[in-house]
Write a protein that holds these residues in place. Structure first.
Motif, PDB file in Angstrom:
ATOM      1  N   SER A 122       0.711  -1.138   0.082  1.00 13.02           N
ATOM      2  CA  SER A 122       0.283   0.001  -0.078  1.00 13.02           C
ATOM      3  C   SER A 122       0.925   1.261  -0.048  1.00 13.02           C
ATOM      4  N   MET A 123       2.048   1.008   0.613  1.00 10.01           N
ATOM      5  CA  MET A 123       2.866   2.229   0.766  1.00 10.01           C
ATOM      6  C   MET A 123       3.387   2.832  -0.753  1.00 10.01           C
ATOM      7  N   GLN A 124       3.846   1.402  -1.708  1.00  9.50           N
ATOM      8  CA  GLN A 124       4.189   1.899  -3.027  1.00  9.50           C
ATOM      9  C   GLN A 124       2.907   2.329  -3.799  1.00  9.50           C
ATOM     10  N   ILE A 125       1.848   1.996  -3.586  1.00  8.47           N
ATOM     11  CA  ILE A 125       0.545   2.469  -4.284  1.00  8.47           C
ATOM     12  C   ILE A 125       0.441   3.890  -3.934  1.00  8.47           C
ATOM     13  N   ASP A 126       0.437   4.193  -2.850  1.00  3.90           N
ATOM     14  CA  ASP A 126       0.207   5.617  -2.197  1.00  3.90           C
ATOM     15  C   ASP A 126       1.150   6.758  -2.685  1.00  3.90           C
ATOM     16  N   GLN A 127       2.309   6.377  -3.325  1.00  5.49           N
ATOM     17  CA  GLN A 127       3.432   7.178  -3.712  1.00  5.49           C
ATOM     18  C   GLN A 127       3.155   7.350  -5.287  1.00  5.49           C
ATOM     19  N   ALA A 128       2.763   8.666  -5.719  1.00  8.33           N
ATOM     20  CA  ALA A 128       2.506   9.010  -6.966  1.00  8.33           C
ATOM     21  C   ALA A 128       3.965   8.707  -7.808  1.00  8.33           C
ATOM     22  N   GLU A 129       4.889   8.841  -7.260  1.00  6.89           N
ATOM     23  CA  GLU A 129       6.152   9.117  -8.090  1.00  6.89           C
ATOM     24  C   GLU A 129       6.542   7.592  -8.430  1.00  6.89           C
ATOM     25  N   ARG A 130       5.929   6.521  -7.777  1.00  8.65           N
ATOM     26  CA  ARG A 130       6.443   5.239  -8.208  1.00  8.65           C
ATOM     27  C   ARG A 130       5.520   4.709  -9.252  1.00  8.65           C
ATOM     28  N   GLY A 131       4.444   5.454  -9.586  1.00 13.68           N
ATOM     29  CA  GLY A 131       3.685   4.971 -10.739  1.00 13.68           C
ATOM     30  C   GLY A 131       3.050   3.566 -10.665  1.00 13.68           C
ATOM     31  N   PHE A 132       2.668   3.427  -9.671  1.00 14.06           N
ATOM     32  CA  PHE A 132       1.637   2.030  -9.540  1.00 14.06           C
ATOM     33  C   PHE A 132       0.438   1.996  -9.709  1.00 14.06           C
ATOM     34  N   SER A 133      -0.025   3.500  -9.182  1.00 13.94           N
ATOM     35  CA  SER A 133      -1.491   3.520  -9.239  1.00 13.94           C
ATOM     36  C   SER A 133      -2.144   4.469 -10.135  1.00 13.94           C
ATOM     37  N   PHE A 134      -3.273   4.403 -10.787  1.00 11.20           N
ATOM     38  CA  PHE A 134      -4.102   5.284 -11.465  1.00 11.20           C
ATOM     39  C   PHE A 134      -4.855   6.234 -10.933  1.00 11.20           C
ATOM     40  N   ARG A 135      -4.780   6.383  -9.388  1.00 11.00           N
ATOM     41  CA  ARG A 135      -5.339   7.248  -8.807  1.00 11.00           C
ATOM     42  C   ARG A 135      -4.752   8.483  -8.487  1.00 11.00           C
ATOM     43  N   PHE A 136      -3.251   8.550  -8.818  1.00 12.33           N
ATOM     44  CA  PHE A 136      -2.735   9.565  -8.803  1.00 12.33           C
ATOM     45  C   PHE A 136      -1.746   9.830 -10.119  1.00 12.33           C
ATOM     46  N   ASP A 137      -1.467  11.006 -10.511  1.00 14.65           N
ATOM     47  CA  ASP A 137      -0.920  11.248 -11.891  1.00 14.65           C
ATOM     48  C   ASP A 137       0.651  11.262 -11.529  1.00 14.65           C
ATOM     49  N   GLY A 138       1.295  10.114 -12.081  1.00 11.82           N
ATOM     50  CA  GLY A 138       2.888  10.099 -11.758  1.00 11.82           C
ATOM     51  C   GLY A 138       3.434   9.449 -12.981  1.00 11.82           C
ATOM     52  N   PRO A 139       4.732   9.413 -12.999  1.00  7.06           N
ATOM     53  CA  PRO A 139       5.573   8.664 -14.042  1.00  7.06           C
ATOM     54  C   PRO A 139       5.059   7.138 -14.203  1.00  7.06           C
ATOM     55  N   LEU A 140       5.179   6.699 -15.396  1.00  9.09           N
ATOM     56  CA  LEU A 140       4.589   5.345 -15.759  1.00  9.09           C
ATOM     57  C   LEU A 140       5.632   4.379 -15.324  1.00  9.09           C
ATOM     58  N   ASP A 141       5.920   4.107 -14.117  1.00  9.86           N
ATOM     59  CA  ASP A 141       7.251   3.347 -13.596  1.00  9.86           C
ATOM     60  C   ASP A 141       7.065   2.123 -13.220  1.00  9.86           C
ATOM     61  N   MET A 142       6.346   1.836 -12.017  1.00  9.62           N
ATOM     62  CA  MET A 142       5.982   0.369 -11.439  1.00  9.62           C
ATOM     63  C   MET A 142       7.159  -0.392 -11.390  1.00  9.62           C
ATOM     64  N   ARG A 143       8.435  -0.154 -11.054  1.00  4.44           N
ATOM     65  CA  ARG A 143       9.655  -0.977 -10.756  1.00  4.44           C
ATOM     66  C   ARG A 143       9.629  -1.042  -9.308  1.00  4.44           C
ATOM     67  N   MET A 144       9.590  -2.195  -8.402  1.00  2.00           N
ATOM     68  CA  MET A 144       9.525  -2.216  -7.197  1.00  2.00           C
ATOM     69  C   MET A 144      10.967  -2.153  -6.724  1.00  2.00           C
ATOM     70  N   GLY A 145      11.936  -2.395  -7.474  1.00  2.00           N
ATOM     71  CA  GLY A 145      13.338  -2.380  -7.222  1.00  2.00           C
ATOM     72  C   GLY A 145      13.946  -1.009  -7.619  1.00  2.00           C
ATOM     73  N   ARG A 146      13.301  -0.265  -8.383  1.00  2.00           N
ATOM     74  CA  ARG A 146      13.713   0.982  -8.701  1.00  2.00           C
ATOM     75  C   ARG A 146      14.946   0.693  -9.787  1.00  2.00           C
ATOM     76  N   GLU A 147      14.859  -0.235 -10.486  1.00  2.00           N
ATOM     77  CA  GLU A 147      15.760  -0.555 -11.429  1.00  2.00           C
ATOM     78  C   GLU A 147      15.298  -1.545 -12.597  1.00  2.00           C
ATOM     79  N   GLY A 148      16.126  -1.234 -13.833  1.00  2.00           N
ATOM     80  CA  GLY A 148      15.667  -2.286 -14.760  1.00  2.00           C
ATOM     81  C   GLY A 148      14.496  -1.738 -15.819  1.00  2.00           C
ATOM     82  N   ARG A 149      13.736  -2.317 -16.395  1.00  2.00           N
ATOM     83  CA  ARG A 149      12.902  -1.817 -17.436  1.00  2.00           C
ATOM     84  C   ARG A 149      11.631  -1.589 -16.791  1.00  2.00           C
TER      85      ARG A 149
END
Length: 352
Positions: A122-149
């Motif tokens: 839930s912490m990752q979802i609630d951080q817009a900059e992580r890009g996991f959620s459509f509830r917040f506008d942020g970069p389309l990222d979704m990387r749990m480890g902040r590395e890779g594609r």
């Protein structure tokens, strides 16, 4: 105690770094299945906000816990709990598929118990900059480890057929091909770089039930699974747990959607006495020796009280098993196949 509060359902809520309460899902049921004992050695493969870790160490005096998380933010945020536990908690940044190597590295083998809470926190979802959620506008990222594609890389580079397969098999999105076609058309004009761009595009194609989940829910789930290889990680983690658990040691897994639960269910069924089913890849010649016994016959679901308190718990299922003395088995091809996309089928030649 700072950073904690007691909920009406008797669960422990842990404050996230933003100060919002994070409630561990099925906490009482996890502790019951894990049965932590004084002086035991345990591993939490998905540390997150530390809810399970704290509860395990508080339930078992003198027990020690090795906690892993691939997200560096979770490791940094856990420093306070490490200090509070005075040497009983060790944190390491690693994927939970690497739990056997990490347990060896920290001299924790054999382990008395392993707990895995699969999926995005839930912490990752609630951080817009992580890009996991459509509830917040942020970069389309979704990387749990902040590395890779990233998800943006996948959306803007993958072929239409690959995107359609990802949406269909990992998100169970029935309009997968239409969404993939729309993405291809949109990215010809400009790359898709934000969560809002993608969510709006999907919402124009997928019809959502009034009051139901957002139209983009399944597409976002599918991208997240693909970007982080979540199902492959789960398969590898289950086999790693089989290698490092002591006889009697417990494996407890909490899942949040049917793809994850199917893998856990099949693994535990095969390992607890049912011989692996034969297939064209590997026909079974002899029944394999069981390596686990089931702690509960079916999945454990959250109570109505917990679901009212914590809506994230609604789709959760817990499965648990106890290790026995049989040697670990190699990974079966059918289980591995569940984690990946199906191989493209050759097109049939038209009849003359």
């Amino acid at each position: 105690m700072p950073g904690r509060m007691q909920s009406r359902a008797g669960q422990t809520a842990i404050e996230s770094q933003e100060g919002a309460p994070h409630i561990p899902v099925l906490l009482a049921e996890v502790l019951s299945a894990l049965a932590p004992k004084p002086g035991g050695r345990y591993l939490d493969g998905t540390f997150g906000a530390g809810g399970y870790a704290r509860a395990i160490l508080e339930a078992a005096p003198d027990a020690s816990l090795l906690a892993l998380d691939r997200d560096p933010t979770a490791i940094t945020g856990g420093a306070k709990l490490v200090s509070e536990m005075a040497g009983r908690l060790t944190l390491a940044q690693a994927r939970f598929s690497e739990l056997a190597e990490e347990a060896q590295r920290f001299d924790r083998v054999p382990l008395d118990g392993i707990v895995l809470d699969i999926g995005v926190s839930s912490m990752q979802i609630d951080q817009a900059e992580r890009g996991f959620s459509f509830r917040f506008d942020g970069p389309l990222d979704m990387r749990m480890g902040r590395e890779g594609r990233s998800a943006a890389d996948l959306v803007n580079e993958a072929e239409e057929g690959v995107l359609a397969d990802i949406f269909y098999h990992y998100g169970e999105e029935r309009r997968s091909r239409a969404v993939a076609r729309a993405i291809i058309e949109a990215r010809r004009k400009a790359p898709l770089t934000t969560t809002k761009q993608l969510a709006d595009l999907v919402a124009g194609i997928v019809w959502a039930e009034p009051g139901g989940p957002h139209a983009a829910t399944r597409v976002f789930q599918a991208l997240r699974i693909a970007v982080n290889d979540e199902l492959g990680e789960l398969v590898r983690a289950l086999h790693a747990a089989e290698e490092v658990l002591a006889p009697g040691g417990r494996l407890v897994v909490v899942t949040f959607h049917s793809l994850e639960d199917r893998i856990v269910k099949q693994f535990l069924a095969e390992r607890s006495g049912r011989a692996p089913a034969g297939s064209r890849h590997a026909p079974v010649l002899t029944a394999a020796q069981p390596t686990f016994s089931l702690v509960s016959r079916g999945p454990v679901a959250p109570s109505e009280a917990e679901m009212r308190l914590n809506p994230r718990a609604r789709s959760a299922k817990l499965r648990a098993a106890a290790r026995n003395e049989a040697p670990p088995r190699p990974a079966g091809p059918d289980l591995v196949a569940l984690a990946g996309l199906p191989e493209p089928q050759p097109r049939r030649r038209p009849r003359a």
